[in-house]
Design a protein around this motif. Structure first.
Motif, PDB file in Angstrom:
ATOM      1  N   ALA A  87       0.859  -1.171   0.000  1.00 10.75           N
ATOM      2  CA  ALA A  87       0.000   0.000   0.000  1.00 10.75           C
ATOM      3  C   ALA A  87       0.894   1.219   0.000  1.00 10.75           C
ATOM      4  O   ALA A  87       1.744   1.368   0.859  1.00 10.75           O
ATOM      5  CB  ALA A  87      -0.881  -0.005   1.231  1.00 10.75           C
TER       6      ALA A  87
ATOM      7  N   ALA B 128      -1.261   6.380  -1.953  1.00 14.50           N
ATOM      8  CA  ALA B 128      -2.677   6.528  -2.263  1.00 14.50           C
ATOM      9  C   ALA B 128      -3.542   6.009  -1.131  1.00 14.50           C
ATOM     10  O   ALA B 128      -4.628   6.503  -0.885  1.00 14.50           O
ATOM     11  CB  ALA B 128      -3.005   5.781  -3.548  1.00 14.50           C
ATOM     12  N   LEU B 129      -3.060   5.007  -0.459  1.00 10.97           N
ATOM     13  CA  LEU B 129      -3.852   4.445   0.627  1.00 10.97           C
ATOM     14  C   LEU B 129      -3.618   5.194   1.917  1.00 10.97           C
ATOM     15  O   LEU B 129      -4.520   5.377   2.718  1.00 10.97           O
ATOM     16  CB  LEU B 129      -3.465   2.985   0.829  1.00 10.97           C
ATOM     17  CG  LEU B 129      -4.038   2.370   2.109  1.00 10.97           C
ATOM     18  CD1 LEU B 129      -5.388   1.754   1.814  1.00 10.97           C
ATOM     19  CD2 LEU B 129      -3.120   1.377   2.719  1.00 10.97           C
TER      20      LEU B 129
ATOM     21  N   SER C  21      -9.103   0.643   6.951  1.00  9.16           N
ATOM     22  CA  SER C  21      -8.949   1.363   5.695  1.00  9.16           C
ATOM     23  C   SER C  21     -10.215   2.119   5.342  1.00  9.16           C
ATOM     24  O   SER C  21     -11.263   1.522   5.125  1.00  9.16           O
ATOM     25  CB  SER C  21      -8.609   0.387   4.574  1.00  9.16           C
ATOM     26  OG  SER C  21      -8.756   1.030   3.337  1.00  9.16           O
ATOM     27  N   LYS C  22     -10.109   3.425   5.300  1.00 10.46           N
ATOM     28  CA  LYS C  22     -11.260   4.223   4.870  1.00 10.46           C
ATOM     29  C   LYS C  22     -11.469   4.099   3.374  1.00 10.46           C
ATOM     30  O   LYS C  22     -12.528   4.405   2.862  1.00 10.46           O
ATOM     31  CB  LYS C  22     -11.021   5.696   5.232  1.00 10.46           C
ATOM     32  CG  LYS C  22     -11.432   6.036   6.646  1.00 10.46           C
ATOM     33  CD  LYS C  22     -11.573   7.535   6.807  1.00 10.46           C
ATOM     34  CE  LYS C  22     -10.284   8.140   7.276  1.00 10.46           C
ATOM     35  NZ  LYS C  22     -10.321   9.606   7.303  1.00 10.46           N
ATOM     36  N   GLU C  23     -10.428   3.655   2.692  1.00 15.91           N
ATOM     37  CA  GLU C  23     -10.502   3.519   1.237  1.00 15.91           C
ATOM     38  C   GLU C  23     -11.545   2.485   0.838  1.00 15.91           C
ATOM     39  O   GLU C  23     -12.338   2.702  -0.056  1.00 15.91           O
ATOM     40  CB  GLU C  23      -9.120   3.112   0.725  1.00 15.91           C
ATOM     41  CG  GLU C  23      -9.048   2.795  -0.742  1.00 15.91           C
ATOM     42  CD  GLU C  23      -8.768   4.022  -1.566  1.00 15.91           C
ATOM     43  OE1 GLU C  23      -8.414   5.061  -0.985  1.00 15.91           O
ATOM     44  OE2 GLU C  23      -8.923   3.946  -2.787  1.00 15.91           O
ATOM     45  N   THR C  24     -11.523   1.359   1.524  1.00 10.58           N
ATOM     46  CA  THR C  24     -12.419   0.272   1.132  1.00 10.58           C
ATOM     47  C   THR C  24     -13.354  -0.152   2.244  1.00 10.58           C
ATOM     48  O   THR C  24     -14.146  -1.066   2.059  1.00 10.58           O
ATOM     49  CB  THR C  24     -11.599  -0.950   0.706  1.00 10.58           C
ATOM     50  OG1 THR C  24     -10.719  -1.285   1.770  1.00 10.58           O
ATOM     51  CG2 THR C  24     -10.821  -0.680  -0.536  1.00 10.58           C
ATOM     52  N   ASN C  25     -13.249   0.477   3.395  1.00  9.22           N
ATOM     53  CA  ASN C  25     -14.040   0.076   4.552  1.00  9.22           C
ATOM     54  C   ASN C  25     -13.766  -1.373   4.918  1.00  9.22           C
ATOM     55  O   ASN C  25     -14.670  -2.158   5.158  1.00  9.22           O
ATOM     56  CB  ASN C  25     -15.529   0.286   4.288  1.00  9.22           C
ATOM     57  CG  ASN C  25     -16.229   0.756   5.534  1.00  9.22           C
ATOM     58  OD1 ASN C  25     -15.697   0.603   6.634  1.00  9.22           O
ATOM     59  ND2 ASN C  25     -17.384   1.328   5.378  1.00  9.22           N
ATOM     60  N   THR C  26     -12.506  -1.728   4.926  1.00  9.66           N
ATOM     61  CA  THR C  26     -12.119  -3.073   5.320  1.00  9.66           C
ATOM     62  C   THR C  26     -11.008  -2.981   6.353  1.00  9.66           C
ATOM     63  O   THR C  26     -10.430  -1.913   6.544  1.00  9.66           O
ATOM     64  CB  THR C  26     -11.598  -3.891   4.126  1.00  9.66           C
ATOM     65  OG1 THR C  26     -10.634  -3.113   3.435  1.00  9.66           O
ATOM     66  CG2 THR C  26     -12.706  -4.258   3.183  1.00  9.66           C
ATOM     67  N   MET C  27     -10.749  -4.071   7.015  1.00  9.62           N
ATOM     68  CA  MET C  27      -9.628  -4.121   7.945  1.00  9.62           C
ATOM     69  C   MET C  27      -8.436  -4.735   7.215  1.00  9.62           C
ATOM     70  O   MET C  27      -8.604  -5.674   6.435  1.00  9.62           O
ATOM     71  CB  MET C  27      -9.981  -4.988   9.154  1.00  9.62           C
ATOM     72  CG  MET C  27     -11.205  -4.534   9.896  1.00  9.62           C
ATOM     73  SD  MET C  27     -10.944  -2.987  10.760  1.00  9.62           S
ATOM     74  CE  MET C  27     -10.587  -3.601  12.376  1.00  9.62           C
ATOM     75  N   LEU C  28      -7.275  -4.224   7.492  1.00  6.21           N
ATOM     76  CA  LEU C  28      -6.099  -4.707   6.784  1.00  6.21           C
ATOM     77  C   LEU C  28      -5.044  -5.176   7.779  1.00  6.21           C
ATOM     78  O   LEU C  28      -4.802  -4.526   8.794  1.00  6.21           O
ATOM     79  CB  LEU C  28      -5.472  -3.592   5.945  1.00  6.21           C
ATOM     80  CG  LEU C  28      -6.333  -2.911   4.904  1.00  6.21           C
ATOM     81  CD1 LEU C  28      -5.609  -1.694   4.384  1.00  6.21           C
ATOM     82  CD2 LEU C  28      -6.624  -3.869   3.776  1.00  6.21           C
TER      83      LEU C  28
ATOM     84  N   SER D  44      -5.661  10.402  -4.489  1.00  9.23           N
ATOM     85  CA  SER D  44      -6.871  10.695  -5.251  1.00  9.23           C
ATOM     86  C   SER D  44      -7.770  11.611  -4.423  1.00  9.23           C
ATOM     87  O   SER D  44      -7.841  11.513  -3.213  1.00  9.23           O
ATOM     88  CB  SER D  44      -7.583   9.406  -5.652  1.00  9.23           C
ATOM     89  OG  SER D  44      -8.254   8.856  -4.580  1.00  9.23           O
TER      90      SER D  44
ATOM     91  N   ARG E 239     -11.465  12.863  -3.914  1.00  6.83           N
ATOM     92  CA  ARG E 239     -12.818  12.499  -4.259  1.00  6.83           C
ATOM     93  C   ARG E 239     -13.844  13.551  -3.851  1.00  6.83           C
ATOM     94  O   ARG E 239     -14.988  13.484  -4.231  1.00  6.83           O
ATOM     95  CB  ARG E 239     -13.166  11.162  -3.641  1.00  6.83           C
ATOM     96  CG  ARG E 239     -13.263  10.114  -4.697  1.00  6.83           C
ATOM     97  CD  ARG E 239     -13.239   8.756  -4.098  1.00  6.83           C
ATOM     98  NE  ARG E 239     -12.056   8.065  -4.542  1.00  6.83           N
ATOM     99  CZ  ARG E 239     -11.284   7.353  -3.772  1.00  6.83           C
ATOM    100  NH1 ARG E 239     -11.547   7.218  -2.517  1.00  6.83           N
ATOM    101  NH2 ARG E 239     -10.241   6.757  -4.275  1.00  6.83           N
TER     102      ARG E 239
END
Lengths: 474, 356
Positions: free
Chosen positions: B176, B179-180, B226-233, B311, B313
């Protein structure tokens, strides 16, 4: 001799047998994963060029719990075909022959009213790949008992009661704490002249701007084309030429247990992400998708699911049997779906024209206690194809396209793979034991319900299945 | 490494009993397990690196905050590297070594960017030899997407005393980059993160990520949101980014700190922004005359989609991203006009009315 098939470190028996020649213990090949690494690497290198990043801007964010345009829900209206950019080279999809030729598509409005509708020649037995051999199930005692009192007039009441129960069981549209963010997702290039397949999940918020970043080629503005809501895929067009195209695997060649790598391009532009797993099942969602156990989540929805040779098995999409909270229920859970693409070339052509494909809707409810043969109809909702064709309560559907219907779930199975507008031939026996053959198109699933859909009315996905076990009939 | 793996048995355990040091508790044969020799790569890696990983126990009491973590022994003088967190309090941090011995740890200064911290135990109080691991050379510490990894840590405090830490197996999912990063909480540093699917549960933090040939490539981080995908990483800090901090505190090499004098940047873009819960996309409303944006020929109704690799948005994100830069920095701006995507370099300026 004691053999130890597991890799338990602390098994004393294993330590005792150390003096023995090494048996198949703890995996035959100590370097198996080291050998798999370059394989994975090669597959990744082959598949990386056509996995693209999808970014969306604008659109509406829907409140939690309210019906939004999730997969399987009310789709947006058909949109015009994207403006084709002038291109010199035609670029057909390099792929094996389609497995299942689609029935000819006719406009039902063109049919003259005074001419009797012809009977579709039923396909020869053993040739139809759509119908799997189903073995008759032994009748469940619980079903039989429950079914007994439901006869005649009372049957209708029973249906209503079931409907209410269904409503109570309804899952919330979105899991608590989940809100779809407008993050990046992935997509795959379909043809070298700029058709890109993405997951419908990426377009859930109805974005005003879609940007596709092709690795090494830069960012392109994308125009939306058609969608298939039943498969969770959408097609967009970018103005680019000479794009790298994937090689597709015929779904018939896919074997459960083979490696499946789920690729995405979300976190970095220069390198894709990869999750590894195996093919868990084929022909899921009525032959529309394969199931994999690699982690799929918004981070790789729309990305390619490839085999060890880097060939595309499918495109990772959120699907769920209920069709409603797809993308939320099961993500990162080891249950992922990949819509197969090699076998739906005719549908892709239709999607290029901007068509929104949905599940077909016959509009019948069947009596769950009726064990066959055929499916006994308990109701025909208004506006359904069955209602218009004159099918009434108490009729029995005996055959679909020449295939004998064994029972209600079988009927559902046969029809669930059909799309709205597809023509089917039904053999129906009415109350007076008179048999009739009908031929006509299935309704667009959501057409008669579109108003209600916006008002968060619970609407059957295909047709009502008053199943006491909560939908395990599929 | 086989001698180590069998350390708790036979002769080794006798030796432990004989040389009992103040803080070393010996549970003898009652707490040792039979173990067969490792056969597969994964087993070998686990056996090789396990003696270098330690359990860390610290302050607790606040609900939802774990009082345990994992650390990696990086020097034979007793330096232990871990992720900095609340549980690391002075005088309350204890380290449990591989053999079950408990040691009081001193805290060394943290690295504010990486959010990692070194602990130090007294090597003289350790019975036997410490088995440190040092990051491999920059070339060897490289990681690739699709590489298999073993992650080791004390997830959910399942391992007590001399019990072995948990090993999880997975693959490097990817990296990552910038961008992330600004969509992830708690990550301040600028390098790439190793993403993995070998799970980082509470307590796994501070553990190590190892390749199948036993090379140490990453330090496990907290589970990222991750706010990018709403997942935990599950992510790890690559060891090459840890090197300056380690060299500074263990080898005594001094780092030159760069003083940052950032002046608030100005682009001259007035966005079409409106109040509300949801910030609209960053459409340009007006462009100030003579501003950096005017030089780039940005026009009203252009949509700014990217600044450098970040990015953009929404209007809110436009401001967030811009705050990462200072006046005088040159950034690559990408914008959309109609269906065309345009890119240009913009040198950010100081606000004309600033500093008067």
């Amino acid at each position: 001799m004691i053999r130890c098939p597991f890799r338990h470190i602390g098994v004393i028996a294993c330590a005792m047998t150390l003096a023995q020649p090494i048996v198949a213990q703890g995996g035959g090949d100590p370097d198996e994963f080291l050998r798999l690494e370059p394989v994975l690497r090669r597959a990744l290198e082959k598949a990386a060029p056509f996995v693209v990043t999808v970014e969306t801007f604008g659109g509406t964010r829907h409140q939690l719990g309210k019906a939004g345009p999730m997969d399987g829900d009310a789709p947006p209206k058909p949109r015009p075909k994207p403006v084709e950019m002038p291109t010199n080279k035609p670029s057909p999809l390099p792929q094996p022959k389609p497995l299942d030729p689609m029935p000819p598509r006719l406009d039902p409005r063109d049919w003259p009213k005074d001419v009797p509708r012809p009977v579709f020649p039923p396909p020869k037995k053993g040739e139809d790949p759509v119908v799997p051999p189903l073995l008759p199930l032994p009748p469940k005692p619980a079903d039989a008992e429950k079914g007994e009192p439901k006869k005649g007039e009372k049957e209708g009441d029973g249906e209503k009661g079931d409907k209410k129960k269904d409503k109570k069981k309804k899952l919330p549209l979105t899991a608590s704490g989940f809100q779809q963010t407008q993050g990046k997702t992935s997509g795959i290039i379909l043809t070298s002249d700029g058709w890109v397949m993405v997951s419908r999940f990426a377009l859930n918020l109805d974005p005003t701007t879609i940007l596709i970043t092709v690795p090494g080629r830069g960012t392109f503005h994308a125009q939306r084309a058609g969608e298939d809501t039943s498969r969770g895929i959408a097609l967009v067009k970018i103005a680019a030429d000479d794009l790298p195209v994937p090689e597709f695997v015929d779904p018939a060649e896919v074997k459960v247990g083979q490696w499946a790598f789920a690729l995405g391009r979300t976190f970095a532009v220069d390198e894709p992400t990869v999750h590894i797993g195996i093919v868990s099942a084929k022909r899921r969602q009525f032959g529309r998708a394969i199931q994999i156990d690699a982690y799929t989540s918004p981070a790789n929805y729309g990305g390619a699911v490839v085999d060890v040779q880097g060939r595309v098995l499918g495109i990772a999409v959120p699907l769920s049997p209920s069709g409603r909270n797809a993308g939320v229920e099961w993500y990162d859970s080891g249950i992922g779906f990949a819509t197969t693409l090699a076998d739906i070339q005719p549908l892709i052509d239709r999607m290029k024209e901007g068509e929104i494909l949905q599940r077909g809707w016959l509009g019948v409810q069947f009596v769950s206690s009726w064990l066959g043969p055929g499916a006994k109809i308990s109701g025909t909702p208004k506006g359904g194809a069955a209602m218009e064709a004159g099918i009434r309560k108490g009729d029995i559907i005996l055959a679909v396209d020449g295939v004998d219907v064994m029972n209600g779930p079988h009927l559902q199975m046969l029809l669930s793979s059909r799309l709205g507008g597809d023509f089917v031939t039904l053999k129906v026996r009415d109350k007076r034991k008179k048999e009739d053959v009908m031929y006509g198109p299935l309704a667009l699933q959501n057409a008669p319900w579109s108003e209600q859909r916006q008002g968060q009315e619970d609407v059957p996905a295909t047709f009502d299945v008053p199943d006491p076990e909560g939908g395990s009939g599929r | 490494m086989t001698t180590l793996s069998l350390m708790l048995r036979g002769v080794a355990s006798l030796a432990l009993a004989a040389a009992a040091v103040a803080q070393t508790e010996d549970f003898g044969e009652a707490y040792s397990f039979e173990q067969r020799k490792p056969k597969t790569r994964v087993e070998r890696v686990v056996d090789k690196v396990m003696p270098s990983l330690v359990k860390i126990h610290g302050a607790s009491g606040i609900r939802g905050i774990t009082s345990y973590a994992t650390g990696i022994l990086v020097s034979d003088q007793g330096h232990i590297l871990t992720i900095d967190q609340i549980l690391l309090q002075k005088d309350r941090t204890r380290v449990v070594l591989y053999d079950g011995s408990v040691h009081q740890a001193k805290l060394l200064p943290e690295d504010p960017n990486l959010r990692v911290r070194l602990l130090k135990i007294d090597p003289k109080l350790v019975d036997g030899k410490l088995v440190p691991i040092w990051p491999p050379s920059a070339e060897e510490a490289k990681f690739r997407t699709g590489q298999f990894v073993v992650s080791i840590g004390n997830c959910f405090r399942l391992a007590e005393f001399s019990e072995k830490l948990s090993a999880t197996f997975g693959v490097v999912v990817g990296k990552a980059n910038t961008a992330l990063r600004y969509r992830v909480h708690d990550v301040k540093y600028d390098g790439d993160l190793i993403l993995t699917d070998a799970c980082n549960n509470p307590g796994h933090y501070g553990g190590g990520l190892f390749t199948l040939d036993g090379r140490w490539i990453g330090l496990n981080m907290r589970l990222l949101d991750s706010k990018e995908t709403n997942t935990m990483l599950s992510a790890a800090i690559p060891v090459r980014d840890l090197m300056p901090y380690l060299e500074d505190h263990i080898l005594g090499k001094r780092r030159v700190e760069k003083a940052s004098t950032k002046v608030k940047p100005w682009t001259g873009i007035v966005l079409f922004d409106k109040a509300g819960r949801q910030s609209p996309p960053a459409y340009v409303d007006r462009v100030k005359r003579g501003s950096p944006a005017a030089k780039l020929k940005l026009r009203p109704d252009d949509l700014v989609v990217r600044i450098d690799d970040y990015s953009v948005r929404s209007c809110k994100e436009f401001r967030t991203v811009l705050s990462k830069f200072g006046a005088g920095d040159t950034v690559k701006v990408t914008w959309k006009r109609g269906t065309k995507i345009k890119t240009g370099e913009m040198t950010l300026a100081k606000h004309p009315e600033a500093g008067r």
